[in-house]
Write a protein that holds these residues in place. Structure first.
Motif, PDB file in Angstrom:
ATOM      1  N   MET A   1     -42.327  14.411 -49.147  1.00  0.00           N
ATOM      2  CA  MET A   1     -41.533  13.819 -48.056  1.00  0.00           C
ATOM      3  C   MET A   1     -41.314  14.864 -46.963  1.00  0.00           C
ATOM      4  SD  MET A   1     -37.842  11.853 -48.268  1.00  0.00           S
ATOM      5  CE  MET A   1     -38.546  10.448 -49.129  1.00  0.00           C
ATOM      6  N   ASN A   2     -41.520  14.458 -45.721  1.00  0.00           N
ATOM      7  CA  ASN A   2     -41.373  15.370 -44.591  1.00  0.00           C
ATOM      8  C   ASN A   2     -39.912  15.618 -44.277  1.00  0.00           C
ATOM      9  OD1 ASN A   2     -44.037  13.441 -43.515  1.00  0.00           O
ATOM     10  ND2 ASN A   2     -44.291  15.613 -43.919  1.00  0.00           N
ATOM     11  N   ARG A   3     -39.534  16.909 -44.158  1.00  0.00           N
ATOM     12  CA  ARG A   3     -38.138  17.285 -43.936  1.00  0.00           C
ATOM     13  C   ARG A   3     -37.902  17.586 -42.456  1.00  0.00           C
ATOM     14  NH1 ARG A   3     -35.897  21.855 -46.866  1.00  0.00           N
ATOM     15  NH2 ARG A   3     -33.916  20.769 -46.584  1.00  0.00           N
ATOM     16  N   ILE A   4     -36.842  16.995 -41.939  1.00  0.00           N
ATOM     17  CA  ILE A   4     -36.487  17.127 -40.527  1.00  0.00           C
ATOM     18  C   ILE A   4     -35.004  17.440 -40.439  1.00  0.00           C
ATOM     19  CG2 ILE A   4     -36.393  15.931 -38.290  1.00  0.00           C
ATOM     20  CD1 ILE A   4     -38.405  13.887 -39.747  1.00  0.00           C
ATOM     21  N   ALA A  19     -30.669   4.003 -39.965  1.00  0.00           N
ATOM     22  CA  ALA A  19     -31.097   2.614 -40.164  1.00  0.00           C
ATOM     23  C   ALA A  19     -32.612   2.481 -40.297  1.00  0.00           C
ATOM     24  CB  ALA A  19     -30.602   1.748 -39.007  1.00  0.00           C
ATOM     25  N   ASN A  20     -33.360   3.477 -39.804  1.00  0.00           N
ATOM     26  CA  ASN A  20     -34.817   3.332 -39.760  1.00  0.00           C
ATOM     27  C   ASN A  20     -35.594   4.429 -40.488  1.00  0.00           C
ATOM     28  OD1 ASN A  20     -35.192   0.969 -37.879  1.00  0.00           O
ATOM     29  ND2 ASN A  20     -33.985   2.274 -36.534  1.00  0.00           N
ATOM     30  N   LYS A  21     -34.908   5.427 -41.036  1.00  0.00           N
ATOM     31  CA  LYS A  21     -35.638   6.583 -41.569  1.00  0.00           C
ATOM     32  C   LYS A  21     -36.480   6.256 -42.804  1.00  0.00           C
ATOM     33  CE  LYS A  21     -32.196   8.496 -44.742  1.00  0.00           C
ATOM     34  NZ  LYS A  21     -31.456   9.706 -45.144  1.00  0.00           N
ATOM     35  N   ASP A  22     -36.014   5.328 -43.642  1.00  0.00           N
ATOM     36  CA  ASP A  22     -36.699   5.070 -44.906  1.00  0.00           C
ATOM     37  C   ASP A  22     -38.113   4.525 -44.722  1.00  0.00           C
ATOM     38  OD1 ASP A  22     -34.581   6.007 -46.344  1.00  0.00           O
ATOM     39  OD2 ASP A  22     -33.678   4.033 -46.681  1.00  0.00           O
ATOM     40  N   LYS A  23     -38.298   3.696 -43.697  1.00  0.00           N
ATOM     41  CA  LYS A  23     -39.636   3.113 -43.513  1.00  0.00           C
ATOM     42  C   LYS A  23     -40.658   4.153 -43.059  1.00  0.00           C
ATOM     43  CE  LYS A  23     -38.969   1.307 -38.778  1.00  0.00           C
ATOM     44  NZ  LYS A  23     -38.927   0.076 -37.965  1.00  0.00           N
ATOM     45  N   TYR A  24     -40.168   5.300 -42.592  1.00  0.00           N
ATOM     46  CA  TYR A  24     -41.077   6.380 -42.201  1.00  0.00           C
ATOM     47  C   TYR A  24     -41.212   7.428 -43.304  1.00  0.00           C
ATOM     48  CZ  TYR A  24     -40.963   4.635 -37.398  1.00  0.00           C
ATOM     49  OH  TYR A  24     -41.082   3.858 -36.266  1.00  0.00           O
ATOM     50  N   GLY A  25     -40.346   7.362 -44.318  1.00  0.00           N
ATOM     51  CA  GLY A  25     -40.430   8.319 -45.408  1.00  0.00           C
ATOM     52  C   GLY A  25     -39.948   9.705 -45.035  1.00  0.00           C
ATOM     53  N   PHE A  26     -39.000   9.789 -44.124  1.00  0.00           N
ATOM     54  CA  PHE A  26     -38.481  11.085 -43.695  1.00  0.00           C
ATOM     55  C   PHE A  26     -37.224  11.446 -44.479  1.00  0.00           C
ATOM     56  CE2 PHE A  26     -40.294  10.068 -39.242  1.00  0.00           C
ATOM     57  CZ  PHE A  26     -41.531  10.572 -39.604  1.00  0.00           C
ATOM     58  N   LEU A 312     -42.469  11.840 -34.386  1.00  0.00           N
ATOM     59  CA  LEU A 312     -42.508  12.653 -35.602  1.00  0.00           C
ATOM     60  C   LEU A 312     -43.649  12.215 -36.511  1.00  0.00           C
ATOM     61  CD1 LEU A 312     -38.670  12.686 -36.266  1.00  0.00           C
ATOM     62  CD2 LEU A 312     -40.055  14.743 -35.884  1.00  0.00           C
ATOM     63  N   GLN A 313     -43.847  10.911 -36.626  1.00  0.00           N
ATOM     64  CA  GLN A 313     -44.921  10.396 -37.482  1.00  0.00           C
ATOM     65  C   GLN A 313     -46.293  10.841 -36.981  1.00  0.00           C
ATOM     66  OE1 GLN A 313     -45.702   6.069 -37.719  1.00  0.00           O
ATOM     67  NE2 GLN A 313     -45.453   6.305 -39.920  1.00  0.00           N
ATOM     68  N   GLU A 314     -46.492  10.793 -35.665  1.00  0.00           N
ATOM     69  CA  GLU A 314     -47.758  11.262 -35.096  1.00  0.00           C
ATOM     70  C   GLU A 314     -48.013  12.716 -35.470  1.00  0.00           C
ATOM     71  OE1 GLU A 314     -48.268   8.560 -31.010  1.00  0.00           O
ATOM     72  OE2 GLU A 314     -47.517  10.624 -30.893  1.00  0.00           O
ATOM     73  N   PHE A 315     -46.977  13.520 -35.399  1.00  0.00           N
ATOM     74  CA  PHE A 315     -47.126  14.941 -35.719  1.00  0.00           C
ATOM     75  C   PHE A 315     -47.490  15.146 -37.190  1.00  0.00           C
ATOM     76  CE2 PHE A 315     -45.079  18.797 -37.418  1.00  0.00           C
ATOM     77  CZ  PHE A 315     -45.815  19.763 -36.746  1.00  0.00           C
ATOM     78  N   PHE A 316     -46.758  14.505 -38.092  1.00  0.00           N
ATOM     79  CA  PHE A 316     -46.996  14.711 -39.519  1.00  0.00           C
ATOM     80  C   PHE A 316     -48.330  14.132 -39.979  1.00  0.00           C
ATOM     81  CE2 PHE A 316     -42.250  15.162 -39.684  1.00  0.00           C
ATOM     82  CZ  PHE A 316     -42.251  16.490 -40.123  1.00  0.00           C
ATOM     83  N   LEU A 317     -48.823  13.126 -39.270  1.00  0.00           N
ATOM     84  CA  LEU A 317     -50.135  12.549 -39.600  1.00  0.00           C
ATOM     85  C   LEU A 317     -51.280  13.321 -38.956  1.00  0.00           C
ATOM     86  CD1 LEU A 317     -49.416   8.700 -39.288  1.00  0.00           C
ATOM     87  CD2 LEU A 317     -49.730  10.028 -41.392  1.00  0.00           C
ATOM     88  N   GLY A 318     -50.952  14.278 -38.094  1.00  0.00           N
ATOM     89  CA  GLY A 318     -51.978  15.046 -37.405  1.00  0.00           C
ATOM     90  C   GLY A 318     -52.632  14.291 -36.268  1.00  0.00           C
ATOM     91  N   SER A 319     -51.963  13.256 -35.779  1.00  0.00           N
ATOM     92  CA  SER A 319     -52.530  12.424 -34.712  1.00  0.00           C
ATOM     93  C   SER A 319     -52.304  13.058 -33.342  1.00  0.00           C
ATOM     94  CB  SER A 319     -51.880  11.040 -34.736  1.00  0.00           C
ATOM     95  OG  SER A 319     -51.971  10.450 -36.010  1.00  0.00           O
TER      96      SER A 319
END
Length: 344
Positions: A1-4, A19-26, A312-319
């Motif tokens: 899990m990515n830590r922020i 409210a939205n963090k869980d769907k991103y797995g952060f 954040l998702q773009e960064f962790f996925l390397g996109s």
């Protein structure tokens, strides 16, 4: 899990991000402290930090973050004049939320104007004490008045539309005018001379720093109202205070202030404020100061959370980093982002 980790967290921030963090797995840890060179060490063990407009992200802060493994600063705001990009380039990527709700900010600017003009704040205080006198509450019709809008980005254009709805004459100034638009652009000096109301909707840059100063105020109509919902340092505060005292400026509606960093977003009601300029302006009957709240609507907070998580998702996925702030762009140097989707 990515830590922020989040800096300068307030309850209204946490509500929308939780409210939205869980769907991103952060996995998120929230810090109340502002990000600066003293608190940057708290980010050790995190690959990304989420920061805000009044954090101090100078070279020392950037170096400490980098040494402790941080590779992304995600600004949960549009502004980024508080970041040393020379220090960050090649080390830490910086992304932002370029637009969250331009309506929120433009509507707040109009709220400041209406309140100042019609003395709503004075009337509210009077009637709570059962004082129903109308003395001193006279305003003026906005219809037919000339409003000068400085900055014609999304927020500025929405504010223009609102003003037109009131039947106002709109003129505008922008370093980069929109081609083939119906906006009536004029030189800056001409805007100062013609405007009954001046509203600032531009970013803070070297060109716009202290745009409103003794010289420009001296060219304005007597009684002009100045609104600022953008960045505090667009206005020289000492010169604004002098203009108010000399009755050149008839009123000021400020949602930002150039020395706000250690004051705004905090409860200072039990503190003796050392900033004499701000204290004097707040005491004036024709000045309204709000605490950088123009963005604060449900829609804006929801959009900020969504866009920040997407960044954040773009960064962790390397996109590709679609909302990265690229230091190289506009510097006359080759831009890597055009090839690989990242600034470096």
């Amino acid at each position: 899990m990515n830590r922020i980790c989040f800096y300068d967290t307030k309850p209204y921030d946490k509500k929308y991000f939780e409210a939205n963090k869980d769907k991103y797995g952060f996995e998120i840890d929230y810090f109340e402290e502002k990000l600066n060179s003293k608190t940057a060490i708290m980010a050790k063990g995190y690959e990304a930090v989420v920061a805000f407009v009044n954090d101090t992200i100078d070279k020392k802060t950037v170096d400490i973050l980098y040494e402790n493994g941080v590779r992304l600063i995600a600004m949960r705001c549009a502004g980024y004049n508080n970041i040393d990009f020379k220090a960050a380039y090649g080390k830490i990527h910086v992304v932002r939320v370029p637009a969250y709700s331009p309506y929120a900010v433009a509507e707040h600017a109009m709220a400041l104007l209406l309140t100042l003009n019609r003395k709503i704040h004075k009337s509210y205080n009077r009637t709570r004490e059962f004082n129903f006198s109308l003395n001193g509450l006279t305003g003026f019709d906005l219809h037919g008045k000339t409003v000068g809008v400085i900055g014609t980005g999304k927020i500025g254009r929405i504010f223009i539309d609102i003003c037109k709805g009131f039947g106002m004459n709109v003129i505008a100034y922008d370093l980069f005018p929109i081609k083939d638009s119906d906006i009536h652009y004029v030189p800056f000096d001409e805007l100062c001379k013609q405007s009954d109301i001046i509203s600032l909707h531009c970013p803070l840059t070297k060109e716009t720093f202290h745009l409103i100063n003794e010289d420009s105020i001296g060219k304005m109509k007597k009684g002009v109202i100045i609104l600022n919902t953008s960045r505090g340092a667009l206005i020289n505060s000492e010169d604004l205070l002098s203009g108010l005292k000399d009755s050149i400026i008839g009123g000021a509606g400020l949602d930002v202030y150039e020395e706000e960093t250690d004051l705004f977003y905090e409860d200072m009601s039990y503190t003796i404020i050392q900033d004499d300029i701000l204290s004097r302006m707040i005491s004036m009957p024709n000045v309204i100061v709000t605490s950088h709240q123009a963005f604060l609507t449900e829609e804006a907070l929801s959009n900020i959370a969504d866009t920040t998580f997407a960044n954040l998702q773009e960064f962790f996925l390397g996109s590709s980093l679609s909302n990265e702030i690229c230091y190289q762009c506009g510097k006359g140097e080759a831009c890597n982002k055009k090839q690989n989707g990242k600034c470096f």
